[in-house]
Design an enzyme around this catalytic site. Structure first.
Site, PDB file in Angstrom:
ATOM      1  N   LYS A 213       9.778  41.445  22.249  1.00 22.43           N
ATOM      2  CA  LYS A 213      10.504  40.255  22.700  1.00 22.43           C
ATOM      3  C   LYS A 213      11.091  39.574  21.474  1.00 22.43           C
ATOM      4  CE  LYS A 213      10.112  35.873  23.245  1.00 22.43           C
ATOM      5  NZ  LYS A 213      11.508  35.442  23.087  1.00 22.43           N
TER       6      LYS A 213
ATOM      7  N   GLU B   1       1.557  36.183  12.077  1.00 26.80           N
ATOM      8  CA  GLU B   1       2.261  35.838  10.838  1.00 26.80           C
ATOM      9  C   GLU B   1       2.963  34.522  11.118  1.00 26.80           C
ATOM     10  OE1 GLU B   1       4.573  39.288   9.709  1.00 26.80           O
ATOM     11  OE2 GLU B   1       2.753  40.312   9.085  1.00 26.80           O
TER      12      GLU B   1
ATOM     13  N   CYS C  49       9.784  31.959   6.266  1.00 32.51           N
ATOM     14  CA  CYS C  49       8.382  31.560   6.215  1.00 32.51           C
ATOM     15  C   CYS C  49       7.915  31.480   4.769  1.00 32.51           C
ATOM     16  CB  CYS C  49       7.547  32.576   6.972  1.00 32.51           C
ATOM     17  SG  CYS C  49       7.811  34.261   6.407  1.00 32.51           S
TER      18      CYS C  49
ATOM     19  N   GLU D 266       6.395  22.154   7.559  1.00 36.49           N
ATOM     20  CA  GLU D 266       7.415  23.174   7.307  1.00 36.49           C
ATOM     21  C   GLU D 266       8.765  22.648   7.818  1.00 36.49           C
ATOM     22  OE1 GLU D 266       7.331  26.738   9.774  1.00 36.49           O
ATOM     23  OE2 GLU D 266       7.550  27.950   7.956  1.00 36.49           O
TER      24      GLU D 266
END
Ligand code: NAD
Length: 479
Positions: free
Chosen positions: A177, A253, A287, A380
């Protein structure tokens, strides 16, 4: 107006959703829809999982052996290279990553992922365990079965291939997906897999949203044997919870708030180049971005000036133009999130250098005078935004770098070899780069600590996740 159509790929067929629904994918540069995409739901997920299950239980893929599987995966890698321009331009249009990066990095890396894991699976020995008691024991690494792979939007082709390649190499079948913001290259990849001769049902793709949609339905499906997920830390929690219902192992992750430490003994040219790549590359939508920079006080002022100049020198604009280094942010929602962070940072008293831009473009931004608990320092941002904070000594630098629940990566700039090793050992992060950034060795473990992830992938770590190791013990004493 959207002109094309991106289908699901289920059991080797390009298909519409069972209910016929579609959604539009928006080009972040034009801010207009560029293609329609099949909008799946639980029914489409169920079809895909059933196809993957049948291919795992009855199909040739898990049984054909590493040599033949490896040959087909190398063919897929060849086709990725041959169709590199189309794949690269598709990701560029879907999410705004500059074409120089999608052509120059993502396509070669995607091909390399398939080649590496094909060879790694074929060449990796398994343990044979000598026994003192008239028995011989050995380990078989058997395919886990059906893998659900859920990918984010920030490096669509590259991150999908990083998940799919080891899963397929170890004989699993996959339901992928992709992110709803950048779905198109996944369908192209699955079509290339069929063209390479990988059997129908081995690599399936279902499109749609995550929460309350395809992603959630996939993680809750009882026919899944592994979930490999890349995305936000909060989403990772939902994925873990869903997986726990069926005792399905997950590899997560997740996000990062990665520190870059610049010591006064560093080569400042290297430090600025490294920090600019880490903070501003892919418009900070990585990331691994080095978004919290700590600089030893004697060089702090000079470093800020030079980083700001390096950011200003980066060409921002149309991601389809080969001269562009910074493209637009990937979506309206994401642009709002990043600019909200900058508004809040100003209100928190930060000095802001850069940060202008039109449309969904945000130019490289350097922040100083950042309060320790300001959201821009703790959360973040996922934009081209770096905070730069002074420190006074090594102990201080390590403490500041580790002052976060995240622990994905860190960068250290120093010319003192002992310090490099000493500091690398003390940083709480899955990867530490010294005087470099984003250098990957596919044999090495990749993953994060704390809120940045659970588990590792890469080399043997991927094998251990994507297989069910089995111990076989044989009586050889003959009694
Ligand atoms: P996201 O968590 O919003 O979405 C990631 C994927 O999960 C998408 O495909 C989405 O549709 C799906 N999803 C959302 N909710 C779901 C649910 N409840 N169940 C199942 N699937 C669901 O992340 P994003 O915004 O697409 O990507 C950016 C994030 O990914 C950042 O936090 C970034 O740091 C992280 N990331 C991590 C790595 C890494 O290797 N650690 C690499 C790239 C990106």
């Amino acid at each position: 107006m959207a002109t094309g159509f991106v289908a699901h790929v289920i059991d080797g067929e390009l298909v519409e959703s069972v209910r016929g629904n579609r959604f539009e994918s928006v080009d972040p540069w034009t801010r207009a829809p560029w293609t329609e995409v099949a909008l799946g739901d639980r029914t489409d997920v169920d079809r895909a999982v059933r196809a993957a299950r049948a291919a795992a239980d009855q199909g040739p893929w898990p049984r054909m052996g590493h040599t033949e599987r490896g040959r087909l995966l190398h063919r897929l890698a060849d086709l990725i290279v041959a169709n590199g321009d189309l794949l690269a331009r598709t990701d560029t249009t879907d999410m705004g990553r500059p074409v120089t990066s999608t052509v120059g990095r993502d396509v070669p890396r995607a091909a390399a992922n398939f080649r590496f894991f094909a060879d790694h699976a074929r060449l990796t020995p398994a343990e044979a365990l000598p026994s003192d008691h008239g028995h011989h024991a050995y380990t078989r690494y058997e395919p886990a079965g059906v893998v659900a792979a859920i990918a984010p939007w920030n490096l669509p082709l590259m991150l999908s291939s990083w998940k799919i390649a080891p899963a397929l190499a170890w004989g699993n079948t996959v339901v992928l997906k992709p992110a709803e913001q950048s779905p198109a290259s996944a369908t192209l990849l699955a079509r290339l897999a069929l063209e390479a001769g990988i059997p129908p049902g081995v690599l399936n793709v279902v499109h749609g949203p995550g929460a309350d949609g395809v992603g959630q339905a996939l993680t809750e499906h009882p026919g899944i044997d592994r979930i490999t997920f890349t995305g936000e830390s909060a989403t990772g929690r939902a994925v873990s919870t869903a997986a726990a219902r069926h005792h399905v192992p997950v590899s997560l992750e997740l996000g990062g708030k990665n520190a870059a430490l610049v010591f006064a003994d560093a080569d400042l040219d290297v430090a600025v180049r490294t920090a600019a790549a880490a903070a501003f590359g892919n418009a900070g939508q990585m990331c691994l971005s080095g978004s919290r920079i700590y600089v030893e006080r004697p060089v702090h002022g000079e470093f800020v000036e030079r980083l700001h100049a390096a950011g200003r020198a980066m060409t921002a604009g149309d991601p389809g133009d080969p001269a562009t280094e910074i493209g637009p942010l990937a979506s309206a929602a994401h642009h709002r999130k990043v600019t909200d962070h900058l508004t809040r940072a100003r209100a928190d008293g930060c000095r802001v250098y850069g940060g202008d831009g039109s449309g969904w473009l945000v130019r490289p931004t350097v922040l100083t005078d950042v309060p320790r608990h300001a959201p821009v320092q703790t959360r973040e941002v996922f934009g081209p935004v770096a905070t730069v904070t002074p420190f006074d000594h090594e102990e201080d630098a390590v403490r500041l770098a580790n002052d976060t629940p995240f622990g994905l990566s860190a960068t250290v700039c120093t010319t003192d070899l002992s310090r490099a090793h000493r500091v690398a050992a003390r940083l709480r992060a899955g990867t530490v780069w010294v005087n470099c950034f984003f250098v990957r060795d596919l044999r090495a473990p990749f993953g994060g600590v704390g809120a940045s992830g659970v588990g590792r992938e890469g080399g043997l770590f991927s094998r251990d996740f994507f297989t069910e190791p089995k111990t076989v013990v044989i009586d050889i004493a003959g009694c």
